[in-house]
Design a protein around this motif. Structure first.
Motif, short mmCIF file in Angstrom:
data_model
loop_
_atom_site.label_atom_id
_atom_site.label_comp_id
_atom_site.label_asym_id
_atom_site.label_seq_id
_atom_site.Cartn_x
_atom_site.Cartn_y
_atom_site.Cartn_z
N LEU A 172 0.13 13.15 22.19
CA LEU A 172 1.41 13.49 21.58
C LEU A 172 1.48 12.81 20.22
CD1 LEU A 172 4.26 14.69 21.72
CD2 LEU A 172 4.98 12.66 23.00
N VAL A 173 1.90 13.55 19.20
CA VAL A 173 1.89 13.06 17.83
C VAL A 173 3.32 12.91 17.31
CG1 VAL A 173 1.10 13.50 15.47
CG2 VAL A 173 -0.31 14.21 17.42
N THR A 174 3.55 11.86 16.54
CA THR A 174 4.83 11.71 15.84
C THR A 174 4.65 11.78 14.33
OG1 THR A 174 5.89 10.39 17.58
CG2 THR A 174 6.76 10.15 15.36
N GLY A 175 3.84 10.88 13.76
CA GLY A 175 3.76 10.78 12.31
C GLY A 175 2.37 10.96 11.74
N VAL A 176 2.33 11.37 10.47
CA VAL A 176 1.08 11.58 9.76
C VAL A 176 1.23 11.09 8.32
CG1 VAL A 176 0.51 13.62 11.14
CG2 VAL A 176 1.71 13.90 8.95
N LEU A 177 0.10 11.03 7.62
CA LEU A 177 0.13 10.81 6.18
C LEU A 177 -0.09 12.17 5.52
CD1 LEU A 177 0.25 8.69 3.83
CD2 LEU A 177 -2.23 8.95 3.73
N ALA A 178 0.94 12.69 4.88
CA ALA A 178 0.84 13.93 4.12
C ALA A 178 0.50 13.59 2.68
CB ALA A 178 2.16 14.70 4.18
N VAL A 179 -0.37 14.37 2.06
CA VAL A 179 -0.81 14.05 0.71
C VAL A 179 -0.96 15.33 -0.10
CG1 VAL A 179 -3.24 14.08 1.43
CG2 VAL A 179 -2.60 12.86 -0.66
N ARG A 180 -0.65 15.26 -1.37
CA ARG A 180 -0.86 16.39 -2.26
C ARG A 180 -2.36 16.54 -2.54
NH1 ARG A 180 3.18 18.91 -4.90
NH2 ARG A 180 1.62 19.59 -6.40
N LYS A 181 -2.85 17.75 -2.45
CA LYS A 181 -4.27 17.98 -2.65
C LYS A 181 -4.70 17.64 -4.07
CE LYS A 181 -4.77 21.59 0.87
NZ LYS A 181 -5.07 23.02 1.13
N ASP A 182 -3.82 17.88 -5.05
CA ASP A 182 -4.21 17.59 -6.43
C ASP A 182 -4.40 16.09 -6.66
OD1 ASP A 182 -1.52 16.91 -6.30
OD2 ASP A 182 -0.87 18.31 -7.84
N ALA A 183 -3.65 15.27 -5.91
CA ALA A 183 -3.80 13.82 -6.04
C ALA A 183 -5.15 13.37 -5.48
CB ALA A 183 -2.67 13.10 -5.33
N VAL A 184 -5.59 14.00 -4.41
CA VAL A 184 -6.89 13.68 -3.82
C VAL A 184 -8.02 14.15 -4.72
CG1 VAL A 184 -8.43 14.05 -1.86
CG2 VAL A 184 -5.97 13.79 -1.49
N GLU A 185 -7.88 15.37 -5.22
CA GLU A 185 -8.94 15.95 -6.05
C GLU A 185 -9.10 15.22 -7.38
OE1 GLU A 185 -7.51 19.91 -6.26
OE2 GLU A 185 -8.17 20.43 -4.22
N LYS A 186 -8.02 14.60 -7.86
CA LYS A 186 -8.08 13.89 -9.13
C LYS A 186 -9.02 12.70 -9.06
CE LYS A 186 -4.27 11.88 -10.27
NZ LYS A 186 -2.85 11.76 -10.69
N ASN A 187 -9.04 12.03 -7.91
CA ASN A 187 -9.92 10.87 -7.75
C ASN A 187 -10.22 10.68 -6.27
OD1 ASN A 187 -11.27 8.42 -7.81
ND2 ASN A 187 -9.96 7.57 -9.41
N PRO A 188 -11.16 11.49 -5.73
CA PRO A 188 -11.46 11.42 -4.30
C PRO A 188 -11.97 10.07 -3.84
CG PRO A 188 -12.96 12.95 -5.43
CD PRO A 188 -11.93 12.54 -6.41
N GLU A 189 -12.71 9.36 -4.71
CA GLU A 189 -13.23 8.04 -4.33
C GLU A 189 -12.09 7.04 -4.16
OE1 GLU A 189 -14.33 9.77 -6.94
OE2 GLU A 189 -16.31 10.43 -6.22
N ALA A 190 -11.13 7.09 -5.07
CA ALA A 190 -9.99 6.18 -4.99
C ALA A 190 -9.15 6.47 -3.74
CB ALA A 190 -9.12 6.29 -6.24
N PHE A 191 -9.02 7.75 -3.42
CA PHE A 191 -8.25 8.10 -2.23
C PHE A 191 -8.97 7.63 -0.96
CE2 PHE A 191 -6.80 11.03 1.14
CZ PHE A 191 -5.47 10.69 1.13
N ALA A 192 -10.28 7.79 -0.94
CA ALA A 192 -11.06 7.31 0.21
C ALA A 192 -10.91 5.80 0.36
CB ALA A 192 -12.52 7.70 0.05
N GLU A 193 -10.86 5.10 -0.76
CA GLU A 193 -10.67 3.65 -0.73
C GLU A 193 -9.28 3.30 -0.18
OE1 GLU A 193 -10.56 -0.16 -3.85
OE2 GLU A 193 -11.45 1.76 -4.46
N PHE A 194 -8.28 4.09 -0.59
CA PHE A 194 -6.92 3.89 -0.07
C PHE A 194 -6.89 4.07 1.44
CE2 PHE A 194 -3.11 6.11 1.44
CZ PHE A 194 -2.17 5.11 1.28
N LEU A 195 -7.57 5.11 1.94
CA LEU A 195 -7.59 5.36 3.38
C LEU A 195 -8.27 4.22 4.13
CD1 LEU A 195 -8.34 9.18 3.77
CD2 LEU A 195 -6.15 7.98 3.99
N GLN A 196 -9.29 3.63 3.54
CA GLN A 196 -9.93 2.48 4.19
C GLN A 196 -8.96 1.32 4.28
OE1 GLN A 196 -13.07 2.14 5.75
NE2 GLN A 196 -11.93 0.34 6.44
N GLY A 197 -8.22 1.10 3.20
CA GLY A 197 -7.20 0.05 3.23
C GLY A 197 -6.12 0.34 4.25
N TYR A 198 -5.78 1.60 4.38
CA TYR A 198 -4.78 2.02 5.37
C TYR A 198 -5.29 1.74 6.79
CZ TYR A 198 -0.94 5.06 7.06
OH TYR A 198 0.20 5.56 7.64
#
Length: 343
Positions: free
Chosen positions: A238-264
């Protein structure tokens, strides 16, 4: 067209307030240092623009969906800003307009935003599993079958709590319209007050209200964990919450976003291992009113960091149930494969 999108998204956001607790004011963890006196106006403006372009702007709701983020927030990491909101309908238009890049929100709101923006939103991870529990002031309820003939006090009429409850009842052979009486209240606090007043002995409430109720009523107990009951009949979490993200923000810097997810991910691990420290941060950032309440509630809030195929499978089952109950609850259609961030 944009006004229509905002209107539809705002309506959907009103249906997913389960994850938002407390006040509706917003505050930011970002601290901006003044520009050096040696810098020219042009240099300062250029620096500000560059920082804005590189910064991932993240929002969270006050409540369980953001508890897993607080340890990352507390480090004031370079490259991210965090802003807290009290209600999902404050976040939705900001994501639509691109004034936010990512947000911890109810799962079906993410699906709705995906539909309303033409696929500009994707889901990066599940951050919170189910937070619903059946409470009883007594000892008669030990299975879903025991709810037959009973009155259940709850919240969320026309939203995910209702759909979850009706689905679990139906899959266990009970008719939600004739075998049980479900009394809905506008807020969890109201349902809790009715339970305390003796208007009923059974209630379905979310965390952290469950922890509050247990601390205030000595004879109250958790009779059923809706996560376990969902898994028995749905075969997924059963799911309650997720992290929703704009695709353009991910595409702008995929490495930085991957780093953010690791921190998360690291932050979620800390939330599940350092309860005292995480609870203090929850109070500090206004996610839960008091640290003592947060510390008791944390183990029951099912904070996770689920990605990839596992995330997709759990969300698809969850969305199907919601869609079958009311297509509008997920934006009118089931999300396509591009909704699920693959990394």
């Amino acid at each position: 067209m944009f006004k229509k999108i905002l209107a539809a998204v705002t309506a959907a956001a009103l249906c997913v307030s389960l994850a938002a607790c407390g006040a509706t004011s917003s505050s930011s963890t970002e601290e901006q240092a003044p520009a050096s006196s040696a810098a020219t106006v042009e240099e300062a403006a250029s620096s500000t623009a560059e920082t804005a372009a590189e910064t991932l702007r993240v929002a969270g709701l006050k409540g369980p969906t953001t508890m897993g983020l607080v340890n990352l927030m507390s480090g004031n990491p370079e490259g991210y800003t965090f802003t807290m909101y009290g209600a999902a309908d404050e976040i939705s238009p900001l994501l639509v307009k691109g004034e936010l890049d990512a947000a911890a929100v109810p799962a079906n709101l993410a699906a709705t935003l995906y539909q309303k923006t033409g696929g500009e939103i994707e889901v990066a991870c599940i951050n919170t599993l189910g937070v619903l529990y059946i409470l009883e002031n007594g000892t008669s309820v030990n299975s879903i079958a025991d709810l037959k003939g009973q009155t259940i006090l709850t919240t969320g009429k026309g939203t995910t709590p209702e759909y979850v409850l009706r689905y679990v009842l139906t899959q266990n052979g009970l008719d939600p319209d004739s075998d049980v009486t479900i009394e809905y209240f506008s807020e969890a606090t109201e349902a809790l007050s009715q339970l305390q007043a003796g208007a009923g002995t059974i209630a379905m409430l979310p965390q952290p209200f469950v922890t509050t109720a247990l601390s205030q009523m000595s004879d109250l107990r958790v009779a059923l964990d809706m996560n376990e009951e969902w898994e028995k009949v749905a075969g997924s979490k059963l799911v309650t919450g997720v992290l929703a993200v704009r695709k353009d923000a991910v595409e702008k810097n995929p490495e930085a976003f991957a780093e953010f997810l690791q921190g998360y991910s690291d932050s979620v691990e800390a939330a599940n291992t350092d309860l005292e420290g995480t609870a203090a941060l929850c109070e500090q950032y206004g996610i839960v009113g008091k640290a003592a309440l947060a510390q008791k509630a944390l183990p029951e809030c099912n904070i996770v960091f689920e990605t990839g195929d596992e995330m997709k499978a759990d969300l698809q089952t969850y969305f199907q149930v919601l869609y079958d109950a009311d297509p509008a609850s997920v934006g009118g259609a089931l999300p396509a494969d591009d909704f699920y961030y693959a990394g």
